[in-house]
Design a protein around this motif. Structure first.
Motif, short mmCIF file in Angstrom:
data_model
loop_
_atom_site.label_atom_id
_atom_site.label_comp_id
_atom_site.label_asym_id
_atom_site.label_seq_id
_atom_site.Cartn_x
_atom_site.Cartn_y
_atom_site.Cartn_z
N GLN A 34 29.18 -19.80 -8.22
CA GLN A 34 28.53 -19.27 -9.42
C GLN A 34 28.41 -17.75 -9.38
O GLN A 34 28.43 -17.10 -10.42
CB GLN A 34 27.16 -19.92 -9.58
CG GLN A 34 27.25 -21.40 -9.87
CD GLN A 34 25.90 -22.04 -10.15
OE1 GLN A 34 24.98 -21.39 -10.63
NE2 GLN A 34 25.78 -23.32 -9.85
N THR A 38 33.59 -16.98 -12.90
CA THR A 38 33.00 -16.91 -14.25
C THR A 38 32.52 -18.28 -14.74
O THR A 38 32.33 -18.46 -15.94
CB THR A 38 34.00 -16.30 -15.25
OG1 THR A 38 35.20 -17.08 -15.23
CG2 THR A 38 34.33 -14.86 -14.87
N PRO A 40 29.77 -21.08 -15.62
CA PRO A 40 28.39 -20.89 -16.05
C PRO A 40 27.40 -21.00 -14.88
O PRO A 40 27.65 -21.71 -13.92
CB PRO A 40 28.18 -22.04 -17.05
CG PRO A 40 29.55 -22.42 -17.50
CD PRO A 40 30.44 -22.18 -16.33
N SER A 41 26.31 -20.28 -15.00
CA SER A 41 25.25 -20.36 -13.99
C SER A 41 23.90 -20.34 -14.71
O SER A 41 23.62 -19.40 -15.45
CB SER A 41 25.36 -19.18 -13.03
OG SER A 41 24.36 -19.23 -12.06
N TYR A 43 25.07 -24.17 -13.36
CA TYR A 43 26.19 -25.03 -13.75
C TYR A 43 25.66 -26.45 -13.97
O TYR A 43 25.23 -27.11 -13.03
CB TYR A 43 27.27 -25.03 -12.66
CG TYR A 43 28.60 -25.59 -13.13
CD1 TYR A 43 29.50 -24.81 -13.83
CD2 TYR A 43 28.94 -26.91 -12.86
CE1 TYR A 43 30.72 -25.30 -14.25
CE2 TYR A 43 30.17 -27.42 -13.28
CZ TYR A 43 31.04 -26.61 -13.98
OH TYR A 43 32.24 -27.12 -14.40
N HIS A 47 28.66 -28.83 -18.40
CA HIS A 47 29.73 -27.85 -18.17
C HIS A 47 30.93 -28.51 -17.50
O HIS A 47 32.08 -28.26 -17.87
CB HIS A 47 29.23 -26.69 -17.31
CG HIS A 47 28.17 -25.88 -17.98
ND1 HIS A 47 26.99 -25.53 -17.35
CD2 HIS A 47 28.09 -25.38 -19.23
CE1 HIS A 47 26.25 -24.83 -18.18
NE2 HIS A 47 26.89 -24.72 -19.33
N ASN A 159 31.38 -10.89 -16.32
CA ASN A 159 30.78 -12.03 -15.63
C ASN A 159 29.28 -12.03 -15.89
O ASN A 159 28.60 -11.03 -15.63
CB ASN A 159 31.06 -11.94 -14.12
CG ASN A 159 30.67 -13.21 -13.39
OD1 ASN A 159 30.15 -14.15 -13.97
ND2 ASN A 159 30.93 -13.24 -12.10
N GLN A 160 28.79 -13.14 -16.42
CA GLN A 160 27.37 -13.29 -16.72
C GLN A 160 26.87 -12.18 -17.64
O GLN A 160 25.76 -11.67 -17.49
CB GLN A 160 26.55 -13.30 -15.43
CG GLN A 160 27.03 -14.26 -14.36
CD GLN A 160 26.75 -15.70 -14.69
OE1 GLN A 160 25.81 -16.02 -15.41
NE2 GLN A 160 27.58 -16.60 -14.17
#
Length: 199
Positions: A34, A38, A40-41, A43, A47, A159-160
């Motif tokens: 995570q 890339t 999702p976090s 997760y 997902h 990222n995020q």
């Protein structure tokens, strides 16, 4: 394109499907996956369901992203690898490994198999690799697979919701002893370091 399965000395690379939801979900709970990819976090299971049931098969269907689950012959999930088309003749490889299978050379083996396949079957002449600066594990895989490190791209990865600098590298067919689909004329060494100062 119809999904394909690749085999190596120790691995089976095959398209992921709904039967892999649990394995993908469990592996992606690892904080390192995570943090450095890339995904999702946090997760969530939804997902994993969307990935194996929609995103991954959709990429095969429209020839934009070719995703393989990397498995041991026993069926254990080692990781996931994708070749994403970035332009004519150019693909980008991305991957992650389940925590318990790291450090055994599995991803290097998988990356080499997927790149050979891309060069031979997708008419790809360049495979790119990018990873956020600091992702030493991904860099080690790229180097072992023969990628040439080309530099650092500022704000090269999102990222995020944050732009981050990334390392970039490439692998060409000739690096694996394979022919290119189109001619390649490298620049002389003296011109590679920087463009001329134009004012």
């Amino acid at each position: 394109m119809e999904p394909v399965t690749l085999t190596t000395e120790r691995l089976v690379l095959r398209p992921v499907g709904p039967e892999d939801t649990d394995a993908v979900y469990e592996a992606a709970q690892d904080p390192d996956i995570q943090r450095w990819t890339t995904v999702p976090s946090p997760y969530l299971r939804e997902h994993a369901e969307g990935f194996v049931g929609g995103l991954a098969p959709g990429g095969w269907a429209d020839d934009t992203m070719f995703t393989f689950g990397v498995f041991l012959p026993s069926g254990d999930l080692v990781g996931v690898l994708s070749q994403t088309m970035r332009g004519p003749g150019v693909a980008e490889v991305g991957f992650w490994a389940a925590k318990e299978h790291r450090g055994r050379g599995y991803l290097t083996e998988a990356v080499l198999a997927a790149c050979r396949w891309a060069f031979l079957r997708l008419s790809v002449d360049r495979v790119e690799w990018r990873a956020e600066v600091g992702n030493a594990a991904s860099l080690a895989v790229a180097r072992r697979a023969g990628f040439t490190l080309e530099g650092t791209s500022r704000a090269g990865i999102l990222n995020q919701g944050v732009r981050r600098d990334c390392w970039t590298a490439s692998l060409l067919p000739s690096d694996l002893g394979l022919p290119s689909k189109t001619p390649y004329l490298p620049a002389p060494d003296r011109n590679r370091s920087a463009p001329p100062d134009v004012r």
